[in-house]
Enzyme design. Structure first.
Site, PDB file in Angstrom:
ATOM      1  N   ASN A 149       0.798  -1.234   0.000  1.00  0.00           N
ATOM      2  CA  ASN A 149       0.000   0.000   0.000  1.00  0.00           C
ATOM      3  C   ASN A 149       0.829   1.282   0.000  1.00  0.00           C
ATOM      4  O   ASN A 149       0.380   2.295  -0.529  1.00  0.00           O
ATOM      5  CB  ASN A 149      -1.010  -0.005   1.157  1.00  0.00           C
ATOM      6  CG  ASN A 149      -0.356  -0.135   2.499  1.00  0.00           C
ATOM      7  OD1 ASN A 149       0.667  -0.808   2.638  1.00  0.00           O
ATOM      8  ND2 ASN A 149      -0.912   0.500   3.484  1.00  0.00           N
ATOM      9  N   GLU A 247       3.375  -5.573  12.297  1.00  0.00           N
ATOM     10  CA  GLU A 247       2.550  -4.384  12.019  1.00  0.00           C
ATOM     11  C   GLU A 247       1.398  -4.864  11.154  1.00  0.00           C
ATOM     12  O   GLU A 247       1.558  -5.040   9.945  1.00  0.00           O
ATOM     13  CB  GLU A 247       3.386  -3.345  11.249  1.00  0.00           C
ATOM     14  CG  GLU A 247       4.473  -2.700  12.064  1.00  0.00           C
ATOM     15  CD  GLU A 247       3.966  -1.543  12.901  1.00  0.00           C
ATOM     16  OE1 GLU A 247       2.762  -1.236  12.841  1.00  0.00           O
ATOM     17  OE2 GLU A 247       4.780  -0.951  13.613  1.00  0.00           O
ATOM     18  N   CYS A 281      -3.433   1.106   6.578  1.00  0.00           N
ATOM     19  CA  CYS A 281      -3.663   0.292   7.787  1.00  0.00           C
ATOM     20  C   CYS A 281      -4.395   1.073   8.862  1.00  0.00           C
ATOM     21  O   CYS A 281      -5.207   0.516   9.583  1.00  0.00           O
ATOM     22  CB  CYS A 281      -2.328  -0.230   8.312  1.00  0.00           C
ATOM     23  SG  CYS A 281      -1.103   1.057   8.561  1.00  0.00           S
ATOM     24  N   GLU A 457       7.332   0.359  15.107  1.00  0.00           N
ATOM     25  CA  GLU A 457       8.197   0.992  14.119  1.00  0.00           C
ATOM     26  C   GLU A 457       8.137   2.500  14.386  1.00  0.00           C
ATOM     27  O   GLU A 457       7.262   2.985  15.082  1.00  0.00           O
ATOM     28  CB  GLU A 457       7.699   0.722  12.687  1.00  0.00           C
ATOM     29  CG  GLU A 457       7.636  -0.746  12.303  1.00  0.00           C
ATOM     30  CD  GLU A 457       8.992  -1.380  11.994  1.00  0.00           C
ATOM     31  OE1 GLU A 457      10.026  -0.781  12.350  1.00  0.00           O
ATOM     32  OE2 GLU A 457       8.995  -2.467  11.416  1.00  0.00           O
TER      33      GLU A 457
HETATM   34  P1  NAD Z   1      -0.158  -9.503   3.023  1.00  0.00           P
HETATM   35  O1  NAD Z   1      -0.157 -10.044   4.426  1.00  0.00           O
HETATM   36  O2  NAD Z   1      -0.889 -10.236   1.990  1.00  0.00           O
HETATM   37  O3  NAD Z   1       1.343  -9.369   2.481  1.00  0.00           O
HETATM   38  C1  NAD Z   1       2.329  -8.652   3.190  1.00  0.00           C
HETATM   39  C2  NAD Z   1       3.688  -9.219   2.819  1.00  0.00           C
HETATM   40  O4  NAD Z   1       3.775 -10.550   3.340  1.00  0.00           O
HETATM   41  C3  NAD Z   1       3.922  -9.338   1.314  1.00  0.00           C
HETATM   42  O5  NAD Z   1       5.279  -9.061   1.031  1.00  0.00           O
HETATM   43  C4  NAD Z   1       3.614 -10.791   1.046  1.00  0.00           C
HETATM   44  O6  NAD Z   1       4.298 -11.272  -0.077  1.00  0.00           O
HETATM   45  C5  NAD Z   1       4.142 -11.449   2.316  1.00  0.00           C
HETATM   46  N1  NAD Z   1       3.550 -12.749   2.659  1.00  0.00           N
HETATM   47  C6  NAD Z   1       2.420 -13.323   2.193  1.00  0.00           C
HETATM   48  N2  NAD Z   1       2.227 -14.524   2.769  1.00  0.00           N
HETATM   49  C7  NAD Z   1       3.263 -14.702   3.633  1.00  0.00           C
HETATM   50  C8  NAD Z   1       3.619 -15.736   4.533  1.00  0.00           C
HETATM   51  N3  NAD Z   1       2.899 -16.838   4.667  1.00  0.00           N
HETATM   52  N4  NAD Z   1       4.746 -15.591   5.279  1.00  0.00           N
HETATM   53  C9  NAD Z   1       5.494 -14.482   5.173  1.00  0.00           C
HETATM   54  N5  NAD Z   1       5.202 -13.461   4.318  1.00  0.00           N
HETATM   55  C10 NAD Z   1       4.097 -13.583   3.569  1.00  0.00           C
HETATM   56  O7  NAD Z   1      -0.628  -7.995   3.164  1.00  0.00           O
HETATM   57  P2  NAD Z   1      -0.876  -6.971   1.982  1.00  0.00           P
HETATM   58  O8  NAD Z   1      -2.151  -7.379   1.347  1.00  0.00           O
HETATM   59  O9  NAD Z   1       0.351  -6.818   1.175  1.00  0.00           O
HETATM   60  O10 NAD Z   1      -1.075  -5.618   2.794  1.00  0.00           O
HETATM   61  C11 NAD Z   1      -2.278  -5.270   3.376  1.00  0.00           C
HETATM   62  C12 NAD Z   1      -2.263  -5.529   4.863  1.00  0.00           C
HETATM   63  O11 NAD Z   1      -1.128  -4.903   5.462  1.00  0.00           O
HETATM   64  C13 NAD Z   1      -3.469  -4.939   5.544  1.00  0.00           C
HETATM   65  O12 NAD Z   1      -3.965  -5.834   6.498  1.00  0.00           O
HETATM   66  C14 NAD Z   1      -2.894  -3.704   6.233  1.00  0.00           C
HETATM   67  O13 NAD Z   1      -3.643  -3.254   7.319  1.00  0.00           O
HETATM   68  C15 NAD Z   1      -1.542  -4.172   6.613  1.00  0.00           C
HETATM   69  N6  NAD Z   1      -0.646  -3.041   6.849  1.00  0.00           N
HETATM   70  C16 NAD Z   1      -0.287  -2.749   8.134  1.00  0.00           C
HETATM   71  C17 NAD Z   1       0.519  -1.646   8.395  1.00  0.00           C
HETATM   72  C18 NAD Z   1       0.907  -1.270   9.802  1.00  0.00           C
HETATM   73  O14 NAD Z   1       1.759  -0.405   9.977  1.00  0.00           O
HETATM   74  N7  NAD Z   1       0.329  -1.870  10.824  1.00  0.00           N
HETATM   75  C19 NAD Z   1       0.959  -0.854   7.340  1.00  0.00           C
HETATM   76  C20 NAD Z   1       0.576  -1.179   6.043  1.00  0.00           C
HETATM   77  C21 NAD Z   1      -0.225  -2.283   5.807  1.00  0.00           C
END
Ligand code: NAD
Length: 476
Positions: A149, A247, A281, A457
């Site tokens: 994002n 996060e 997020c 973070e």
């Molecule tokens: P996602 O969990 O699908 O992917 C995040 C990352 O994890 C990607 O690089 C993905 O390739 C990797 N990934 C996928 N499966 C994995 C596994 N089994 N083991 C390790 N890594 C794996 O999330 P997304 O769709 O890319 O992002 C959206 C989510 O991120 C939302 O839930 C959002 O709220 C969250 N987010 C949180 C913050 C925060 O600061 N808390 C910031 C931005 C986004």
């Protein structure tokens, strides 16, 4: 057409299996390039490379590391247009957002470059027979697993403090948005960061994430992403006793009291759920509005939402949804809302128009009369959908806001300073913003309560998550 490959040891490397997947442009739904689908061997090479680079980087004096990171920040600013164009192209973000986001990326390197000079242990007085002190040691190879994002900003906030404290890094961007981070790594090495200190492996997270977490030389991972992947990583980390920063997602409450500056609150509440098309997020997606001003406030809100400009242009307020899976997921909530008896006050469908073509655009959508136990109020949608929930008084607002499995962000709109402090103290969330709804600062810690994660973070606090404390007890 872009072609994105891993960047390891200061070089672009094709994936060992020579396998690539298509990158689709969210603005047009057409192919815009190819992204390497790396394998376990590529991850291993990156971790071994980072491990080999660790001793020399760790043993630099903090001020020397800080100087290198300041050069990286300078290079990021010099390449603002290039980095911004790449991230805008791969995410679909409106061009006007990019100068601010690239500036934020540089700020992380500047902040931690300076901070590392004052980071230290302490002397613990145990009388004349002892000299006792603590020191903060880096972990070694650290991993940064990142979402799609806000690719540069999310990456910089994990990578800059890790590097500043003497760790080396293997970063894995989302497979949907890898180009800008690979470019950042290249820029960093050209600016003087030793090759091998910061590596990027490109590919599918469900394959590469577990390989990273299981590798014996991986010493710490910062994960930013969704709950499910975070939980999967947590299982591996539990077996390996691998330190994690998680996060995760949110369903943040944004609370408007009857004494608020209502036009300002309507403007802030609109941005809270539509910035980055709701792919944020901390998005304020549960809008709690005091009953006494509810109807008047909803009118102001709908005026603001109606004025938004969704599309591909530089000056649009919202761009497309970045991935097709997410585009479909958001649409599924329109059906859920209908089944639960909700009718949109505005929006509620895919955005269409001559300029939008086949792009993945969603109309900013507001549902009023939502109950906090409805699906739309409980699940993170990660799209521009707002639930408006009325409340009676302060206690009712707090009860509703805290009735969530998530606890990432929250907003308060009120001119009553006593109320602001009472409610801020009572909210179960990691970041509270009052009388605006913003993303905070590089200097302010960010992280979640409850299922929104653990560790922090940003801010000075992040340094303690990229170092391990050691006590030295000397009998004199
Ligand atoms: P996602 O969990 O699908 O992917 C995040 C990352 O994890 C990607 O690089 C993905 O390739 C990797 N990934 C996928 N499966 C994995 C596994 N089994 N083991 C390790 N890594 C794996 O999330 P997304 O769709 O890319 O992002 C959206 C989510 O991120 C939302 O839930 C959002 O709220 C969250 N987010 C949180 C913050 C925060 O600061 N808390 C910031 C931005 C986004």
């Amino acid at each position: 057409m872009i072609r994105v490959e891993s960047y390891i040891g200061g070089r672009s490397l094709p994936p060992t299996g020579l396998h690539y997947v298509d990158k689709i442009d969210p603005r047009t739904a057409q192919k815009m390039g190819e992204v390497a689908s790396s394998s376990a061997e590529d991850v291993t090479l990156a971790i071994d490379t980072a491990h080999a680079a660790f001793p020399a980087w760790r043993d630099l004096r903090p001020a020397q590391r800080g100087r290198v990171l300041l050069e990286v920040a300078r290079a990021i600013r010099q390449n603002e247009a290039r980095l911004g164009a790449l991230e805008s192209a791969e995410t679909g973000k409106p061009g006007q957002e990019m100068a601010g986001l690239v500036d934020l990326t540089a700020q992380y390197f500047e902040f931690y470059a300076g901070l590392v000079n004052v980071q230290d242990g302490e002397v613990i007085n145990q009388g004349p027979d002892y000299h006792v002190y603590t020191r903060r040691d880096p972990f070694g190879v650290t991993g940064a697993i990142l979402p799609w994002n806000a690719p540069l900003h999310q990456a910089a906030r994990a990578i800059a403090p890790a590097l500043a404290t003497g760790n080396t890094v293997v970063a894995k961007p989302s497979e949907h948005t890898s180009a800008s981070l690979v470019e950042l790594a290249r820029i960093a090495v050209e600016a003087g960061l030793p090759a091998g200190v910061f590596n990027v492996v490109v590919g599918k997270g469900s394959v590469l994430g577990p390989v990273m977490a299981n590798h014996p030389l991986m010493r710490k991972i910062s994960f930013t992403g969704g709950l499910t992947a975070g939980q999967q990583l947590g299982h591996i980390a539990a077996q390996r006793i691998l330190p994690l920063t998680l996060e995760l997602g949110g369903k943040s409450a944004n609370i408007v009291f009857d004494d608020a500056d209502l036009p300002a609150a309507a403007h802030g509440a609109t941005r809270a759920f539509t910035w980055n098309s709701g792919q944020w997020c901390c998005a304020g997606t549960r809008l709690l509005v005091q009953q006494s001003i509810h109807d008047r406030f909803v009118e102001l809100l709908l005026e603001q939402v109606a004025a938004l400009k969704v599309g591909p242009d530089f000056d649009c307020t919202s761009g497309p949804i970045t991935t097709q899976a997410q585009f479909k997921k958001i649409q599924s909530y329109f059906a859920i809302a209908r089944d639960e008896g909700l009718v949109p006050a505005i929006g509620g469908k895919v955005a269409q128009g001559a300029q939008l073509g086949q792009g993945w655009y969603i109309e900013p959508t507001v549902y009023t009369g939502v109950r906090n136990d409805m699906t739309l109020a409980r699940e993170e949608i990660f799209g521009p959908i707002l639930c408006v929930i009325p409340f009676k008084d302060e206690a009712d607002a707090l009860r509703l806001a805290n009735d969530s499995e998530f606890g990432l962000g929250a907003g308060i709109w009120s001119r009553d300073i006593g109320r602001v402090h009472r409610v801020a103290a009572g909210l179960e969330a990691g970041r509270i913003v009052v009388n605006e709804y913003s993303g905070g600062f590089v200097q302010t810690p960010c992280g979640g309560f409850k299922q929104s994660g653990y560790g922090r973070e940003q801010g000075i606090e992040a340094l303690s998550h990229y170092t391990q404390l050691k006590s030295v007890i000397i009998r004199l």
